[in-house]
Design a protein around this motif. Structure first.
Motif, PDB file in Angstrom:
ATOM      1  N   GLN A   5       0.842  -1.189   0.000  1.00  0.00           N
ATOM      2  CA  GLN A   5       0.000   0.000   0.000  1.00  0.00           C
ATOM      3  C   GLN A   5       0.879   1.241   0.000  1.00  0.00           C
ATOM      4  OE1 GLN A   5      -3.075  -0.055   2.903  1.00  0.00           O
ATOM      5  NE2 GLN A   5      -3.994   1.807   2.163  1.00  0.00           N
ATOM      6  N   GLY A   6       0.536   2.201  -0.838  1.00  0.00           N
ATOM      7  CA  GLY A   6       1.293   3.436  -0.937  1.00  0.00           C
ATOM      8  C   GLY A   6       2.465   3.347  -1.902  1.00  0.00           C
ATOM      9  N   LYS A   7       2.803   2.148  -2.363  1.00  0.00           N
ATOM     10  CA  LYS A   7       3.904   1.969  -3.304  1.00  0.00           C
ATOM     11  C   LYS A   7       3.381   2.164  -4.717  1.00  0.00           C
ATOM     12  CE  LYS A   7       7.318  -1.298  -4.990  1.00  0.00           C
ATOM     13  NZ  LYS A   7       7.019  -2.306  -5.976  1.00  0.00           N
ATOM     14  N   GLN A   8       4.126   2.911  -5.495  1.00  0.00           N
ATOM     15  CA  GLN A   8       3.765   3.133  -6.884  1.00  0.00           C
ATOM     16  C   GLN A   8       4.261   1.936  -7.706  1.00  0.00           C
ATOM     17  OE1 GLN A   8       5.650   6.597  -8.534  1.00  0.00           O
ATOM     18  NE2 GLN A   8       3.984   6.967  -9.955  1.00  0.00           N
ATOM     19  N   PRO A   9       3.358   1.108  -8.263  1.00  0.00           N
ATOM     20  CA  PRO A   9       3.777  -0.077  -9.006  1.00  0.00           C
ATOM     21  C   PRO A   9       4.597   0.287 -10.247  1.00  0.00           C
ATOM     22  CG  PRO A   9       1.420  -0.123  -8.565  1.00  0.00           C
ATOM     23  CD  PRO A   9       1.911   1.233  -8.200  1.00  0.00           C
ATOM     24  N   THR A  10       5.541  -0.573 -10.589  1.00  0.00           N
ATOM     25  CA  THR A  10       6.413  -0.368 -11.742  1.00  0.00           C
ATOM     26  C   THR A  10       6.078  -1.376 -12.827  1.00  0.00           C
ATOM     27  OG1 THR A  10       8.192   0.426 -10.322  1.00  0.00           O
ATOM     28  CG2 THR A  10       8.807  -0.309 -12.527  1.00  0.00           C
ATOM     29  N   ILE A  11       5.984  -0.877 -14.049  1.00  0.00           N
ATOM     30  CA  ILE A  11       5.744  -1.711 -15.219  1.00  0.00           C
ATOM     31  C   ILE A  11       6.978  -1.646 -16.101  1.00  0.00           C
ATOM     32  CG2 ILE A  11       4.364  -2.012 -17.317  1.00  0.00           C
ATOM     33  CD1 ILE A  11       2.036  -0.658 -15.807  1.00  0.00           C
ATOM     34  N   ALA A  22       4.241   5.814 -26.896  1.00  0.00           N
ATOM     35  CA  ALA A  22       3.965   7.137 -26.331  1.00  0.00           C
ATOM     36  C   ALA A  22       2.601   7.178 -25.648  1.00  0.00           C
ATOM     37  CB  ALA A  22       4.053   8.203 -27.423  1.00  0.00           C
ATOM     38  N   VAL A  23       1.599   6.581 -26.276  1.00  0.00           N
ATOM     39  CA  VAL A  23       0.244   6.559 -25.702  1.00  0.00           C
ATOM     40  C   VAL A  23       0.234   5.753 -24.403  1.00  0.00           C
ATOM     41  CG1 VAL A  23      -2.119   5.719 -26.059  1.00  0.00           C
ATOM     42  CG2 VAL A  23      -0.943   6.949 -27.889  1.00  0.00           C
ATOM     43  N   LEU A  24       0.854   4.580 -24.424  1.00  0.00           N
ATOM     44  CA  LEU A  24       0.897   3.754 -23.220  1.00  0.00           C
ATOM     45  C   LEU A  24       1.642   4.453 -22.087  1.00  0.00           C
ATOM     46  CD1 LEU A  24       1.535   0.199 -24.704  1.00  0.00           C
ATOM     47  CD2 LEU A  24      -0.464   0.921 -23.385  1.00  0.00           C
ATOM     48  N   LYS A  25       2.763   5.080 -22.396  1.00  0.00           N
ATOM     49  CA  LYS A  25       3.528   5.787 -21.360  1.00  0.00           C
ATOM     50  C   LYS A  25       2.673   6.863 -20.712  1.00  0.00           C
ATOM     51  CE  LYS A  25       7.745   7.112 -22.346  1.00  0.00           C
ATOM     52  NZ  LYS A  25       8.953   7.535 -23.083  1.00  0.00           N
ATOM     53  N   LEU A  26       2.018   7.659 -21.514  1.00  0.00           N
ATOM     54  CA  LEU A  26       1.181   8.733 -20.987  1.00  0.00           C
ATOM     55  C   LEU A  26       0.034   8.170 -20.155  1.00  0.00           C
ATOM     56  CD1 LEU A  26       0.485  11.748 -20.875  1.00  0.00           C
ATOM     57  CD2 LEU A  26      -0.838  11.412 -22.988  1.00  0.00           C
ATOM     58  N   TYR A  33       1.373   4.593 -12.435  1.00  0.00           N
ATOM     59  CA  TYR A  33       2.421   3.582 -12.567  1.00  0.00           C
ATOM     60  C   TYR A  33       3.750   4.234 -12.931  1.00  0.00           C
ATOM     61  CZ  TYR A  33      -1.343   0.208 -12.529  1.00  0.00           C
ATOM     62  OH  TYR A  33      -2.435  -0.538 -12.157  1.00  0.00           O
ATOM     63  N   ARG A  34       4.824   3.662 -12.401  1.00  0.00           N
ATOM     64  CA  ARG A  34       6.168   4.028 -12.853  1.00  0.00           C
ATOM     65  C   ARG A  34       6.497   3.103 -14.005  1.00  0.00           C
ATOM     66  NH1 ARG A  34      10.314   3.463  -8.431  1.00  0.00           N
ATOM     67  NH2 ARG A  34       9.184   1.531  -8.133  1.00  0.00           N
ATOM     68  N   LEU A  35       7.286   3.596 -14.960  1.00  0.00           N
ATOM     69  CA  LEU A  35       7.612   2.794 -16.130  1.00  0.00           C
ATOM     70  C   LEU A  35       9.110   2.698 -16.341  1.00  0.00           C
ATOM     71  CD1 LEU A  35       5.045   4.142 -18.746  1.00  0.00           C
ATOM     72  CD2 LEU A  35       4.928   2.030 -17.480  1.00  0.00           C
ATOM     73  N   SER A  36       9.522   1.527 -16.747  1.00  0.00           N
ATOM     74  CA  SER A  36      10.832   1.304 -17.323  1.00  0.00           C
ATOM     75  C   SER A  36      10.520   0.828 -18.724  1.00  0.00           C
ATOM     76  CB  SER A  36      11.585   0.240 -16.521  1.00  0.00           C
ATOM     77  OG  SER A  36      12.848   0.017 -17.085  1.00  0.00           O
ATOM     78  N   VAL A  37      11.108   1.449 -19.746  1.00  0.00           N
ATOM     79  CA  VAL A  37      10.671   1.218 -21.111  1.00  0.00           C
ATOM     80  C   VAL A  37      11.815   0.694 -21.975  1.00  0.00           C
ATOM     81  CG1 VAL A  37       9.652   2.302 -23.159  1.00  0.00           C
ATOM     82  CG2 VAL A  37       8.968   3.071 -20.878  1.00  0.00           C
ATOM     83  N   ALA A  38      11.493  -0.323 -22.776  1.00  0.00           N
ATOM     84  CA  ALA A  38      12.407  -0.846 -23.788  1.00  0.00           C
ATOM     85  C   ALA A  38      11.691  -0.810 -25.126  1.00  0.00           C
ATOM     86  CB  ALA A  38      12.820  -2.269 -23.450  1.00  0.00           C
ATOM     87  N   ILE A  39      12.459  -0.652 -26.195  1.00  0.00           N
ATOM     88  CA  ILE A  39      11.832  -0.504 -27.520  1.00  0.00           C
ATOM     89  C   ILE A  39      11.684  -1.825 -28.271  1.00  0.00           C
ATOM     90  CG2 ILE A  39      12.511   1.904 -27.765  1.00  0.00           C
ATOM     91  CD1 ILE A  39      14.778   0.939 -29.630  1.00  0.00           C
ATOM     92  N   ASP A  40      12.379  -2.863 -27.815  1.00  0.00           N
ATOM     93  CA  ASP A  40      12.251  -4.174 -28.451  1.00  0.00           C
ATOM     94  C   ASP A  40      12.891  -5.229 -27.552  1.00  0.00           C
ATOM     95  OD1 ASP A  40      15.041  -3.925 -28.856  1.00  0.00           O
ATOM     96  OD2 ASP A  40      14.806  -3.394 -30.963  1.00  0.00           O
ATOM     97  N   SER A  54      13.774  -4.372 -11.357  1.00  0.00           N
ATOM     98  CA  SER A  54      12.712  -4.487 -10.371  1.00  0.00           C
ATOM     99  C   SER A  54      11.428  -3.983 -11.025  1.00  0.00           C
ATOM    100  CB  SER A  54      13.050  -3.644  -9.143  1.00  0.00           C
ATOM    101  OG  SER A  54      11.982  -3.680  -8.236  1.00  0.00           O
ATOM    102  N   ALA A  55      10.456  -4.870 -11.172  1.00  0.00           N
ATOM    103  CA  ALA A  55       9.190  -4.478 -11.784  1.00  0.00           C
ATOM    104  C   ALA A  55       8.077  -5.310 -11.173  1.00  0.00           C
ATOM    105  CB  ALA A  55       9.231  -4.689 -13.298  1.00  0.00           C
TER     106      ALA A  55
END
Length: 133
Positions: A5-11, A22-26, A33-40, A54-55
């Motif tokens: 509780q209170g933790k911002q989940p990471t995707i 871009a749409v998904l990130k926004l 949600y916090r994001l870590s993003v890879a392009i492929d 960590s995700a």
């Protein structure tokens, strides 16, 4: 899974399409949600090569691959990142039968297929359900 509780989940998002990424990130950051993003796949594997990723979720959409091939890619990424099997892997299906539109399906363990529909809240609802379990 149960996010603290209170933790911002990471995707960890792996999305090849620039516009969709871009749409998904926004959308996902607006949902908290916090994001870590890879392009492929290659970029994702590079990012997790030290096993320190960590995700709370792995969300993947790979253009031109079957759902099963994309699931295998996601599983390799999850394994290389040393994320346990409790970390949900969600594959965004690219092609699917019309009757699947707007649904999601558990395909074993904590692996899910997400069939995008018209409801803009659909992905958020799935993530919320998986967070609560």
């Amino acid at each position: 899974m149960g996010i603290e509780q209170g933790k911002q989940p990471t995707i960890f998002l792996i999305e090849e399409d620039d516009e969709t990424r871009a749409v998904l990130k926004l959308s996902l950051t607006r949902c908290g949600y916090r994001l870590s993003v890879a392009i492929d796949e290659e970029d994702a594997l590079d990012r997790v090569s030290n096993g320190q990723m960590s995700a709370d979720f792995v969300l993947i959409n790979v253009v031109g691959k079957s759902v099963e091939d994309t699931l295998q890619i996601g599983r390799r990424i999850r394994e290389q990142a040393k994320l346990d099997g409790n970390t949900p892997l969600i594959v965004m299906a690219e092609k699917y039968a019309r009757d699947l539109e707007g649904t999601d399906e558990n395909v074993g363990g904590n692996d899910w297929i997400f069939y995008l529909g018209e409801d803009p809240e659909q992905l958020r609802n799935l993530l919320h359900r998986l967070t609560a379990t």
